[in-house]
Motif scaffolding. Structure first.
Motif, PDB file in Angstrom:
ATOM      1  N   HIS A 123      64.603  39.317 137.656  1.00  0.00           N
ATOM      2  CA  HIS A 123      64.790  40.545 138.450  1.00  0.00           C
ATOM      3  C   HIS A 123      63.759  40.650 139.582  1.00  0.00           C
ATOM      4  N   SER A 128      53.288  47.955 129.280  1.00  0.00           N
ATOM      5  CA  SER A 128      53.377  47.374 130.624  1.00  0.00           C
ATOM      6  C   SER A 128      54.089  48.397 131.508  1.00  0.00           C
ATOM      7  N   CYS A 129      54.008  48.209 132.820  1.00  0.00           N
ATOM      8  CA  CYS A 129      54.591  49.211 133.736  1.00  0.00           C
ATOM      9  C   CYS A 129      55.002  48.525 135.050  1.00  0.00           C
ATOM     10  N   GLN A 130      55.527  49.304 136.006  1.00  0.00           N
ATOM     11  CA  GLN A 130      55.983  48.748 137.288  1.00  0.00           C
ATOM     12  C   GLN A 130      54.892  47.873 137.911  1.00  0.00           C
ATOM     13  N   GLY A 131      55.250  46.632 138.275  1.00  0.00           N
ATOM     14  CA  GLY A 131      54.288  45.688 138.857  1.00  0.00           C
ATOM     15  C   GLY A 131      53.792  44.658 137.860  1.00  0.00           C
ATOM     16  N   SER A 190      55.948  43.278 135.788  1.00  0.00           N
ATOM     17  CA  SER A 190      57.140  42.441 135.571  1.00  0.00           C
ATOM     18  C   SER A 190      56.895  40.975 135.893  1.00  0.00           C
ATOM     19  N   THR A 240      57.341  39.867 131.105  1.00  0.00           N
ATOM     20  CA  THR A 240      57.573  41.317 131.188  1.00  0.00           C
ATOM     21  C   THR A 240      58.877  41.589 131.944  1.00  0.00           C
ATOM     22  N   TRP A 260      61.540  44.814 131.162  1.00  0.00           N
ATOM     23  CA  TRP A 260      61.971  46.197 131.432  1.00  0.00           C
ATOM     24  C   TRP A 260      61.500  47.149 130.341  1.00  0.00           C
ATOM     25  N   GLY A 261      61.898  48.385 130.454  1.00  0.00           N
ATOM     26  CA  GLY A 261      61.570  49.439 129.499  1.00  0.00           C
ATOM     27  C   GLY A 261      61.976  50.750 130.153  1.00  0.00           C
ATOM     28  N   CYS A 263      57.214  54.144 131.250  1.00  0.00           N
ATOM     29  CA  CYS A 263      56.074  53.373 130.766  1.00  0.00           C
ATOM     30  C   CYS A 263      55.319  54.169 129.724  1.00  0.00           C
ATOM     31  N   GLY A 322      57.823  48.314 125.542  1.00  0.00           N
ATOM     32  CA  GLY A 322      58.135  47.342 126.589  1.00  0.00           C
ATOM     33  C   GLY A 322      59.118  46.303 126.073  1.00  0.00           C
TER      34      GLY A 322
HETATM   35  C1  4AZ Z   1      58.869  47.345 135.942  1.00  0.00           C
HETATM   36  O1  4AZ Z   1      59.637  48.063 136.593  1.00  0.00           O
HETATM   37  C2  4AZ Z   1      58.618  47.675 134.514  1.00  0.00           C
HETATM   38  N1  4AZ Z   1      57.306  49.774 130.208  1.00  0.00           N
HETATM   39  C3  4AZ Z   1      57.878  46.831 133.728  1.00  0.00           C
HETATM   40  C4  4AZ Z   1      57.662  47.124 132.400  1.00  0.00           C
HETATM   41  C5  4AZ Z   1      58.179  48.253 131.861  1.00  0.00           C
HETATM   42  C6  4AZ Z   1      58.904  49.154 132.610  1.00  0.00           C
HETATM   43  C7  4AZ Z   1      59.135  48.850 133.951  1.00  0.00           C
HETATM   44  C8  4AZ Z   1      57.945  48.546 130.408  1.00  0.00           C
HETATM   45  O2  4AZ Z   1      58.296  46.371 136.451  1.00  0.00           O
END
Ligand code: 4AZ
Length: 483
Positions: free
Chosen positions: A287, A427-430, A432, A450, A452-453, A456, A463
């Protein structure tokens, strides 16, 4: 936190996955050369017009001879151009047959010149003229990297007996998995487990023939040792991990702690993470390289650097090629994995090193401690972090993660969940594309990328990561086909 009362199920690897891999290059049979016109201009049939201005030399009396010499000149020019084109095409063919017989992502059947797509390699059906697609199938099994060879006759994998084995054979097997000779680490004998009933043995009297033709199946192995093969010195971190160490809820990393972590910049800004697996190959998420991000030239990879501020002052490594999983699904995030090939190989140091790809037969327990790292947001909706962060997340069993109050059936076999059902760490946006790793037998393994989810670090929304054990085989085939 997850707790499993009954006998723990395993996240088991099934290394032999016949997969549908479509070439990201030219379709088979497509003409790879730019068309050139064969319409050679014919000799002009008109008479050149005589210039009328005074300074011109009168040509009226010699028009026949002038016409002939002009035609000759045109023919010579055309012939010269054709000669140059022919030489260029001939040179290309010589290079192509000497250096690189199979175009694009195709793998050559031995040295026959016949090319096969990676999806037909080791799929249990013979396609090559001499069956090389089924007789050159090697894999590394389990946490001890046991070399196994596939027998198309009995349709099963056998460990290779250490008797008469040497590094030269090891190098051949590593090359057949897509590794370069310059990273070869070692080949050594390890005590065969009781579970091995048959082996592949070397027939040393077979002379100087192909390694795989020398191998035959046998019920005995005199040394009682099987080959443990390391094609690259992977999974070594020079810094220990502080377990209670932000990502969301993690802590700042030090140099050398996650030496496989890369920051992937597109159009000059951090977009995704990635993991170094060889000098030239980076694993990331499909992605991350979708749509306008699919152009390799827009990317730069930064390795061995902790701060984004510092990366802006550096050049980064150019990306030559991007291979996205052909079965990646944008909506479900099924098969969310991609490979990036760097234009110039990385130089490995204490702070730039590869992580190990999980071998088939590795068993990761539910609750197994894993670590995520990245420059992602430190809270939902936040901006990417300047520093590399990391945090420990336990694996969550798939059936539990698929339960109605968590992801309700959205976790496919190509995915793995990790995190805390109470929320707060994630984990969170960035982040991935970046690594989810675990330490087993003193080696760091890439368990996932990493993916999705929902938000966060929210409760009951852990995650979701690409399940790397499912992709190891796809990665090897594509590295091999794009050497
Ligand atoms: C992202 O958008 C993303 N909490 C990465 C990891 C998670 C959510 C979104 C998991 O890159």
């Amino acid at each position: 936190m997850t707790s499993i009362a009954s006998a723990p199920p395993y996240y088991e690897n099934h290394g032999f996955h016949p997969e549908n891999i479509y070439s990201t290059r030219q379709p088979v049979g497509a003409n790879p050369y730019p068309p050139f016109s064969t319409n050679i201009p014919s000799v002009p049939s008109y008479v050149p017009r005589v210039a009328t201005h005074q300074s011109s030399r009168p040509v009226a009396h010699s028009s026949g001879r002038t016409c002939t010499s002009t035609v000759k000149k045109i023919i010579i020019i055309i012939l010269s151009i054709l000669l140059v084109i022919c030489c260029a095409i001939a040179a290309f063919f010589i290079w192509y047959f000497v250096e690189n017989r199979c175009l694009g992502s195709l793998i050559e059947c031995g040295s026959s010149g016949v090319c096969m797509p990676p999806s037909q390699w080791c799929d249990g059906v013979s396609h090559c003229p001499n069956g090389e697609d089924e007789t050159r199938c090697v894999r590394l099994f389990g946490p001890d990297f046991i070399l196994e060879v596939y027998s198309p006759i009995s349709k099963s994998w056998y460990p290779v007996c250490q008797d008469d084995w040497n590094d030269n054979y090891g190098r051949i097997a590593c090359k057949d998995m897509g590794y370069n000779a310059d990273t070869y680490y070692y080949s050594r004998g390890v005590a065969a487990e009781g579970s091995f009933k048959s082996y592949m043995k070397l027939n040393t009297s077979a002379g100087d023939i192909d390694l795989y033709k020398k191998l035959y199946s046998s019920d005995s192995c005199a040394s009682g040792k099987v080959v443990s093969l390391r094609c690259i010195d992977c999974g070594l971190s020079t810094r220990s991990v502080n377990i209670m160490s932000r990502i969301v809820g993690g802590s700042g990393a030090v140099l050398g702690q996650w030496p496989w972590q890369v920051s992937l910049h597109a159009q000059g800004i951090h977009v995704c993470g990635g993991s170094i697996i060889t000098r030239q190959w980076i694993v990331t998420a499909a992605h991350c390289v979708e749509g306008r991000f699919s152009d390799p030239y827009s990317w730069r990879a930064f390795a061995g650097i902790l701060n984004q501020n510092e990366m802006f002052l550096r050049d980064g490594y150019r990306v030559q090629q991007i291979i996205s999983h052909p079965d990646y699904d944008t909506d479900s995030k099924d098969n969310d994995i991609a490979l990036m090939k760097l234009e110039t190989p990385l130089t490995f140091t204490d702070t730039i090193r590869p992580v190990c790809l999980p071998n088939p037969g590795m068993m990761f327990q539910p609750n197994q401690q894993c670590w995520i790292s990245g420059w992602g947001a430190e809270y939902q909706g936040g901006k990417t972090s300047n520093n590399l962060n990391y945090v420990m997340v336990p694996l969550i069993e798939r059936s539990r993660c698929n339960s109605i109050y968590i992801y309700n059936g959205m976790i496919l076999p190509t995915m793995i969940c990790a995190g805390y059902l109470g929320g707060g760490i994630d984990s969170c946006q960035g982040d991935s594309g970046g690594p989810l790793v675990t330490n087993k037998n003193s080696v760091w393994w890439l368990v996932g990328d990493t993916s999705w989810g929902t938000g966060c670090a929210s409760p009951n929304r852990p995650g979701v990561y690409g399940n790397m054990t499912v992709f190891t085989d796809w990665i090897y085939k594509n590295m091999q086909a794009n050497r």
